[in-house]
Design an enzyme around this catalytic site. Sequence first.
Site, short mmCIF file in Angstrom:
data_model
loop_
_atom_site.label_atom_id
_atom_site.label_comp_id
_atom_site.label_asym_id
_atom_site.label_seq_id
_atom_site.Cartn_x
_atom_site.Cartn_y
_atom_site.Cartn_z
CG HIS A 1 -1.95 -1.05 1.25
ND1 HIS A 1 -2.81 -1.29 0.19
CD2 HIS A 1 -2.26 -1.96 2.20
CE1 HIS A 1 -3.61 -2.31 0.51
NE2 HIS A 1 -3.27 -2.74 1.70
CG HIS B 1 -6.67 -5.40 2.12
ND1 HIS B 1 -6.16 -6.32 3.02
CD2 HIS B 1 -7.83 -4.94 2.65
CE1 HIS B 1 -6.98 -6.38 4.07
NE2 HIS B 1 -7.99 -5.57 3.87
CG ASP C 1 -4.94 -10.04 3.69
OD1 ASP C 1 -4.74 -10.60 2.60
OD2 ASP C 1 -4.62 -8.86 3.93
CG ASP D 1 -3.04 -8.52 0.88
OD1 ASP D 1 -2.18 -8.80 1.74
OD2 ASP D 1 -4.07 -7.86 1.14
#
Length: 312
Positions: A126, A165, A250, A163
Site C-alpha cells: 500500500h 486488499h 488475509d 492479498d
Amino acid sequence: MITALLYDPFFAVHDSGAGHPESPMRYTALVAALEDDREASALPRLSPRPATTRELAYCHGAGYIELAHNRIKGGHRSLGHPDTNVGPGSWDAAVHAAGGAMTAVDAVFNGSIRSVFCVVRPPGHHARPKQGMGFCIFNNIALAARHAQITHGVERVLIVDWDVHHGNGTQEMFYDDPSVLFFSTHQSNWFPYSGAARETGEGAGEGYTINCPFPAGTGIGPILEAFRDRLLPAAKEFQPELVLISAGFDALAVDPLGAFRLHPEDFDELTKMTMEIADASAEGRIVSLLEGGYDLEGLTSAALIHVHALAG
C-alpha cells in the site's frame, strides 16, 4: 531448485501499538511455525541488510523518506496517515524489509537459490511514492522490482498480488511502465477502494496492469479462473525474467480484515501456477514477500503450504 527463507529479529521490533492487527506476533508465530516444520527448517536462511536512502529513492520521494525517518526517530506514533502506525523500532524494521527484498533478489540471480520466501514486516504494497498507507512504510515489492532492473539488468518483472486488499501503491509505482506487469486479485469495494477492472495502466503502461476484483464471499474458484484465463496468457506473452509475489494470506475465510473464503490449502495451487510462469521464462526465479494475514493460525498454516509448494 533451492528455496530459501529470509527472516530476522529486526522484523519483530516494528510495533504499531496495543491491539493493532499488524503486530509483532505475526512475525514470531510464523517464524516459530517455520522452525518447527521439518521441511521448512531444513531450508537455507538468508539475512537481510538495510536498504540505503539511495535505494529507497528508487520508488519513494526524498521528502517522504526524510519525513518517515524524522517522525519515527522523533517518537511519533504515526506517519501522518491514520492507518500507518509506527514505533521506536519501525525505521530499522522498514529499511531491513526493503533491503531484505533486495537481498532475496540478489540471491536468485547470483547463486543456486531460485526462490525465496521473505518473512518481512512492515508489509509494503500500500505504500505510495510519497506516502505511507495501510500499515506500510516502504513498498518492499516495488523496490525489489526496481533493484532487479537497476542492479541485475532485468528488463521484465511480473508482480503477482493475491492479498485480499488491492496493492494500490504497487500499481501506482508502475502504472505507466511496460517493464513491470502487475496482476492482482482482491476484494472489491474494500480498502483501499482501488483496483477496478478498468484500471489497466496508462501511456506506455496501458495493458500492463491487470486487476481482478471479486465480491465479498469469493472462494478459490473465481480466483483460480482469473489466474488461468488472465494471468497465464498475459505472462506467456510478457515473458518475465523475475516473478515477485505479494503474498498476503488475509484472503482466508478466518481472517478478520477480509471477507474472502479461501482455505490454507488453496495457496498450494496458486503458488504452483505462479511457479509455472517462473519456470517457463524466468529460470524458476521467484521472490515472495509477506504482505497481509492477521489470523495467526491461518497465516502460519497458509504460509507453510506456500513454502512447501515453493520447495517442491
